[in-house]
Write a protein that holds these residues in place. Structure first.
Motif, PDB file in Angstrom:
ATOM      1  N   LEU A 168     -11.080  -3.226  -7.832  1.00  0.00           N
ATOM      2  CA  LEU A 168     -10.999  -4.372  -6.916  1.00  0.00           C
ATOM      3  C   LEU A 168     -10.921  -5.672  -7.707  1.00  0.00           C
ATOM      4  CD1 LEU A 168     -13.658  -3.341  -4.255  1.00  0.00           C
ATOM      5  CD2 LEU A 168     -11.180  -3.132  -4.113  1.00  0.00           C
ATOM      6  N   ASP A 174      -4.914  -9.405 -10.732  1.00  0.00           N
ATOM      7  CA  ASP A 174      -3.481  -9.181 -10.572  1.00  0.00           C
ATOM      8  C   ASP A 174      -2.901 -10.155  -9.546  1.00  0.00           C
ATOM      9  OD1 ASP A 174      -1.128  -7.482 -11.102  1.00  0.00           O
ATOM     10  OD2 ASP A 174      -1.293  -7.013  -8.972  1.00  0.00           O
ATOM     11  N   LEU A 175      -3.729 -10.519  -8.542  1.00  0.00           N
ATOM     12  CA  LEU A 175      -3.287 -11.433  -7.483  1.00  0.00           C
ATOM     13  C   LEU A 175      -3.678 -12.873  -7.815  1.00  0.00           C
ATOM     14  CD1 LEU A 175      -4.195  -9.063  -4.554  1.00  0.00           C
ATOM     15  CD2 LEU A 175      -1.882  -9.847  -5.099  1.00  0.00           C
ATOM     16  N   TYR A 176      -3.653 -13.212  -9.083  1.00  0.00           N
ATOM     17  CA  TYR A 176      -3.722 -14.597  -9.562  1.00  0.00           C
ATOM     18  C   TYR A 176      -5.099 -15.241  -9.472  1.00  0.00           C
ATOM     19  CZ  TYR A 176       1.153 -13.582  -8.719  1.00  0.00           C
ATOM     20  OH  TYR A 176       2.371 -12.978  -8.699  1.00  0.00           O
ATOM     21  N   ALA A 177      -6.156 -14.448  -9.279  1.00  0.00           N
ATOM     22  CA  ALA A 177      -7.495 -15.030  -9.267  1.00  0.00           C
ATOM     23  C   ALA A 177      -8.012 -15.102 -10.706  1.00  0.00           C
ATOM     24  CB  ALA A 177      -8.435 -14.191  -8.409  1.00  0.00           C
ATOM     25  N   ARG A 181     -13.033 -17.223  -9.714  1.00  0.00           N
ATOM     26  CA  ARG A 181     -12.661 -16.952  -8.316  1.00  0.00           C
ATOM     27  C   ARG A 181     -12.781 -15.466  -7.994  1.00  0.00           C
ATOM     28  NH1 ARG A 181      -7.395 -20.527  -6.805  1.00  0.00           N
ATOM     29  NH2 ARG A 181      -8.311 -20.798  -4.756  1.00  0.00           N
ATOM     30  N   ARG A 185     -15.072 -14.506  -4.895  1.00  0.00           N
ATOM     31  CA  ARG A 185     -14.425 -13.928  -3.706  1.00  0.00           C
ATOM     32  C   ARG A 185     -14.558 -12.414  -3.596  1.00  0.00           C
ATOM     33  NH1 ARG A 185     -10.660 -16.705  -1.026  1.00  0.00           N
ATOM     34  NH2 ARG A 185     -10.980 -14.956   0.394  1.00  0.00           N
ATOM     35  N   ILE A 186     -14.721 -11.738  -4.733  1.00  0.00           N
ATOM     36  CA  ILE A 186     -14.747 -10.272  -4.703  1.00  0.00           C
ATOM     37  C   ILE A 186     -16.106  -9.725  -5.129  1.00  0.00           C
ATOM     38  CG2 ILE A 186     -13.615  -8.164  -5.497  1.00  0.00           C
ATOM     39  CD1 ILE A 186     -11.796 -10.081  -3.900  1.00  0.00           C
ATOM     40  N   LEU A 190     -19.417  -8.387  -2.514  1.00  0.00           N
ATOM     41  CA  LEU A 190     -19.659  -6.950  -2.502  1.00  0.00           C
ATOM     42  C   LEU A 190     -20.997  -6.605  -3.145  1.00  0.00           C
ATOM     43  CD1 LEU A 190     -16.072  -5.761  -3.417  1.00  0.00           C
ATOM     44  CD2 LEU A 190     -17.202  -5.598  -1.207  1.00  0.00           C
TER      45      LEU A 190
ATOM     46  N   LEU B  96      -7.925  -2.041  -1.952  1.00  0.00           N
ATOM     47  CA  LEU B  96      -7.978  -3.095  -0.927  1.00  0.00           C
ATOM     48  C   LEU B  96      -9.389  -3.667  -0.897  1.00  0.00           C
ATOM     49  CD1 LEU B  96      -5.985  -1.364   1.932  1.00  0.00           C
ATOM     50  CD2 LEU B  96      -5.176  -3.063   0.297  1.00  0.00           C
ATOM     51  N   PHE B  97      -9.498  -4.965  -0.594  1.00  0.00           N
ATOM     52  CA  PHE B  97     -10.809  -5.598  -0.564  1.00  0.00           C
ATOM     53  C   PHE B  97     -11.521  -5.210   0.732  1.00  0.00           C
ATOM     54  CE2 PHE B  97      -8.073  -8.820  -2.878  1.00  0.00           C
ATOM     55  CZ  PHE B  97      -8.372  -8.273  -4.130  1.00  0.00           C
ATOM     56  N   MET B 100     -12.678  -7.786   3.538  1.00  0.00           N
ATOM     57  CA  MET B 100     -11.701  -8.690   4.147  1.00  0.00           C
ATOM     58  C   MET B 100     -10.861  -7.916   5.167  1.00  0.00           C
ATOM     59  SD  MET B 100     -10.229 -10.761   0.878  1.00  0.00           S
ATOM     60  CE  MET B 100     -11.309 -11.310  -0.429  1.00  0.00           C
ATOM     61  N   PHE B 108      -4.410 -12.951   0.142  1.00  0.00           N
ATOM     62  CA  PHE B 108      -5.273 -13.285  -1.005  1.00  0.00           C
ATOM     63  C   PHE B 108      -4.499 -13.881  -2.183  1.00  0.00           C
ATOM     64  CE2 PHE B 108      -7.720 -12.386  -4.841  1.00  0.00           C
ATOM     65  CZ  PHE B 108      -8.974 -12.869  -4.481  1.00  0.00           C
ATOM     66  N   GLY B 109      -3.400 -13.247  -2.542  1.00  0.00           N
ATOM     67  CA  GLY B 109      -2.635 -13.718  -3.693  1.00  0.00           C
ATOM     68  C   GLY B 109      -2.108 -15.138  -3.499  1.00  0.00           C
ATOM     69  N   GLU B 111      -3.351 -17.361  -1.507  1.00  0.00           N
ATOM     70  CA  GLU B 111      -4.501 -18.244  -1.507  1.00  0.00           C
ATOM     71  C   GLU B 111      -4.883 -18.611  -2.949  1.00  0.00           C
ATOM     72  OE1 GLU B 111      -8.980 -17.882  -0.024  1.00  0.00           O
ATOM     73  OE2 GLU B 111      -7.591 -16.518   0.984  1.00  0.00           O
ATOM     74  N   MET B 112      -4.855 -17.607  -3.836  1.00  0.00           N
ATOM     75  CA  MET B 112      -5.213 -17.854  -5.232  1.00  0.00           C
ATOM     76  C   MET B 112      -4.166 -18.728  -5.928  1.00  0.00           C
ATOM     77  SD  MET B 112      -8.142 -16.537  -5.722  1.00  0.00           S
ATOM     78  CE  MET B 112      -8.633 -16.722  -4.015  1.00  0.00           C
ATOM     79  N   ASN B 114      -3.022 -21.196  -4.496  1.00  0.00           N
ATOM     80  CA  ASN B 114      -3.252 -22.494  -3.860  1.00  0.00           C
ATOM     81  C   ASN B 114      -2.082 -22.951  -2.992  1.00  0.00           C
ATOM     82  OD1 ASN B 114      -5.795 -22.776  -5.155  1.00  0.00           O
ATOM     83  ND2 ASN B 114      -4.726 -23.372  -7.033  1.00  0.00           N
ATOM     84  N   ARG B 156       0.337  -6.680   0.399  1.00  0.00           N
ATOM     85  CA  ARG B 156      -0.484  -7.589  -0.403  1.00  0.00           C
ATOM     86  C   ARG B 156       0.190  -7.896  -1.743  1.00  0.00           C
ATOM     87  NH1 ARG B 156      -6.369  -5.834  -2.567  1.00  0.00           N
ATOM     88  NH2 ARG B 156      -5.019  -4.626  -3.937  1.00  0.00           N
ATOM     89  N   ALA B 157       0.796  -6.850  -2.336  1.00  0.00           N
ATOM     90  CA  ALA B 157       1.430  -7.049  -3.641  1.00  0.00           C
ATOM     91  C   ALA B 157       2.770  -7.782  -3.506  1.00  0.00           C
ATOM     92  CB  ALA B 157       1.621  -5.704  -4.328  1.00  0.00           C
ATOM     93  N   PRO B 160       3.070 -12.502  -2.596  1.00  0.00           N
ATOM     94  CA  PRO B 160       3.320 -13.641  -3.491  1.00  0.00           C
ATOM     95  C   PRO B 160       4.725 -13.638  -4.097  1.00  0.00           C
ATOM     96  CG  PRO B 160       1.344 -12.399  -4.143  1.00  0.00           C
ATOM     97  CD  PRO B 160       2.135 -11.543  -3.216  1.00  0.00           C
TER      98      PRO B 160
END
Lengths: 265, 365
Positions: A168, A174-177, A181, A185-186, A190, B96-97, B100, B108-109, B111-112, B114, B156-157, B160
């Motif tokens: 996770l 991978d999703l730019y965090a 962050r 957020r994760i 959890l 998956l989170f 959420m 999510f992506g 959002e990160m 911005n 999700r992937a 972005p």
């Protein structure tokens, strides 16, 4: 097919289990029952009354000691939980290296070192600081409680971190965090049930402590347990039972509350 | 040949990855080079431990190469952290989170990155529509089925709009029927989005049906890169021929070489024309492969091989005839079944096997 082994079918299982439960809960039940005794004895039943609860409520020393216990436990539990969370992150979110197991042992040391040794050590150590600084406040008790609460908070938090799916956090990266962050957020959301469990455990452990508190406290810094210990050396009345009963209900209440909070999803 | 023109999206240049240190060193990748084109559905195929997932992780940035370079549109991204790479991953376990909703996961992506709220909302609903999950936007990811989770992971992937989408055996957790559906779904998504897909799998059938090109990997090296047809019809090495589909191996010798064709003499004495892989250096001995469905059972003279039928296995769509050759080797011929079609020979019958000119392939090793 052979019948699966079931320990409950073994001869004598029921008897042993009954004895264990009786040893554990009979004294507590007796304590609770005599809290409602109308007489002044903790062994002879003279009818139902709430007089000892009333007595405890009107006893300023009890109220003061209770309030002090709660203040120390709250601050110590929060500080211990913060330290434990950071320690748990540092020991689980890293590549395994030589000496990591030693680090676990180091963090958990207060669980293994005899409490009386820690108590004497703190007594000597703090007395030097007292002489040097002149400070005699609650800080010493809070520092001592924080220290021995850390492993209790650390264990559930680390367990939670270890069982958490680390992919996770990888997915978040991978999703730019970025690191912060990802944590906010994760990891943190959890980890929250683990942190609450650690906080609760630390709070209850601190609330309950006698040995270290007895050695470290200055005059007029009785917590509820050390106050009760002091009272028991003199005349014992069902007031002690009443205080203990309230204490017991409070503990059960806290544990139940946190249990349901951590289960809610 | 699906030889689409287009620039190179990902260029892997002599990338090596070594795990561990000292005596425990394991080379997961050994000087691997491959250029993956834009808009391509590229598959890394190989058995577990061949290094395909390691290569994917290096492209994603979850790990870093010991040696070599990873270029994205010419820029070296090999040392960037994953959050700095315009590349997204669909994980094998979806990842998956759980705290959420479906929509929050997809957003999510962005959002990160911005992005403004309005853009995120618009993009999320577009993604939900793309994977047909509009109705479940508000659900927790624990409240949806495995196939739906798969779609959310994809959305999700993709949300972005990465330059490259990496897929790490994303279908392996699904049951057979759902997997077939998702294969088609993935192809559709790739066509609609035009994003380069790099897909990792150990399932040769999956690789053949979905890919534009396949790289077959073994023991940290890429053995062959080509279109599914190329790989299947013209395997260059024994491992590739063996790993993909079923194959007959025949021993022989190259008699003469003419460009990409060779005349080979089999042990049985028959002479065949066979295709030769690039970089083939004749040294007398050679292994020739023939796919079971490319050979025919024949009668009389002029056939390449002769033998006795050992067993016949019925598969519904086709029948496998296992023949013991006169020189002791084994050979399988696959015949398509048809209603009232020709009879299959009986077990124990003498048969001849004909190998058409285009069917035989010489291996490099």
């Amino acid at each position: 097919m052979a019948r699966t082994f079931d320990v409950r079918r073994q001869t004598g299982f029921t008897t042993i289990a009954a004895i264990c439960f009786a040893l554990l809960y009979l004294p507590i039940m007796t304590l609770v029952v005599y809290a409602f005794n109308a007489g002044t004895s903790i062994a002879i039943w003279e009818g139902f009354s709430l007089r000892w609860f009333e007595a405890a409520w009107n006893n300023n020393q009890v109220i003061e000691a209770s309030w002090r216990s709660v203040r120390i436990a709250s601050v110590a539990a929060v500080l211990a939980t913060i330290a434990a969370t950071m320690a748990a992150l540092a020991t689980t979110r890293t590549k395994p290296y030589r000496g990591l197991a030693g680090k676990y042992a180091f963090i958990n040391m207060p669980l293994m070192v005899p409490e009386i040794v820690v108590a004497v050590a703190l007594l000597i150590f703090f007395s030097r600081i007292k002489i040097a600084t002149g400070y005699t406040g609650l800080g010493y008790l809070i520092a001592a409680h924080t220290a021995f609460c850390i492993p209790f908070a650390y264990l559930p938090i680390r367990a939670r971190l270890e069982s958490m799916d680390q992919s996770l956090e990888t997915a978040a990266a991978d999703l730019y965090a970025n690191g912060w962050r990802t944590f906010r957020r994760i990891t943190l959301p959890l980890l929250w049930p683990g942190i609450l469990a650690g906080l609760m455990l630390a709070f209850v452990i601190s609330l309950d402590d006698v040995v270290i508190t007895e050695f470290v406290k200055s005059g007029g810094q009785d917590t509820l347990p050390t106050y009760m210990l002091g009272q028991l050396r003199r005349v014992v009345t069902p007031e002690m039972n009443a205080i203990s009963t309230v204490f017991l209900l409070l503990s059960i209440g806290i544990v139940t509350l946190f249990f349901f909070m951590s289960r809610r999803k | 040949m699906p030889d689409q023109p287009g620039s190179t999206a990902i260029d892997i240049v002599r990338v090596s990855k070594v795990f561990g240190a000292g005596a425990d060193q394991v080379a997961a990748l050994d000087a691997v080079s491959v250029a993956i084109r834009e808009n391509e559905f590229f598959t890394l195929l190989g058995p577990s431990g061949c290094g395909k997932t390691t290569l994917l992780r290096l492209i994603a940035g979850f790990d870093f190469p010991t040696e070599g370079h990873i270029l994205l549109h010419g820029a070296d991204i090999g040392t960037l952290p994953p959050n700095k790479r315009p590349v997204n991953t669909v994980f094998q376990n979806y990842a998956l989170f759980p705290h959420m909703t479906v929509a929050e996961n997809i957003g999510f992506g962005l959002e990160m990155l911005n992005k403004p709220k309005a853009e995120i909302t618009a993009r999320v609903s577009q993604m939900l529509k793309l994977v047909r999950m509009e109705a479940l936007a508000g659900r927790r990811t624990s409240q949806i089925s495995g196939g739906q989770q798969q779609r959310v992971a994809l959305a999700r992937a993709l949300a972005p709009q990465p330059k490259v989408l990496l897929l790490d055996e994303p279908l392996s957790a699904l049951d057979y029927k759902l997997r077939k559906e998702m294969q088609i779904e993935l192809k559709r998504l790739q066509n609609e989005t035009g994003i380069t897909f790099i897909f990792v799998t150990h399932d040769q059938e999956e690789a053949l049906t979905m890919s534009d090109r396949i790289a077959v990997m073994s023991a940290g090296r890429i053995l062959q890169i080509g279109s599914p047809r190329d790989i299947y019809d013209h395997p260059a090495e024994r491992f590739v021929a063996d790993f993909i589909g079923e194959t007959n191996f025949l021993a022989g010798a190259v008699e003469s070489l003419d460009g990409s064709r060779a005349r080979v003499r089999l042990k049985s004495g028959a002479v065949l024309e066979a295709a030769v892989p690039e970089g083939f250096a004749p040294n007398g001995e050679a292994t020739i492969v023939v796919r079971p469905e490319h050979a025919r059972l024949a009668e009389g003279e002029g056939a390449a091989l002769a033998g006795t039928v050992e067993t016949i296995v019925y598969f519904g769509t086709d029948t496998h005839v296992h023949v013991r050759l006169d020189d002791g080797g084994a050979f399988t011929v696959r015949r398509q079944n048809s209603r009232g079609g020709e009879d299959v020979p009986a077990e124990g019958a003498r048969v001849a096997i004909a190998i058409p000119g285009a069917a035989a392939q010489v291996l490099r090793d």
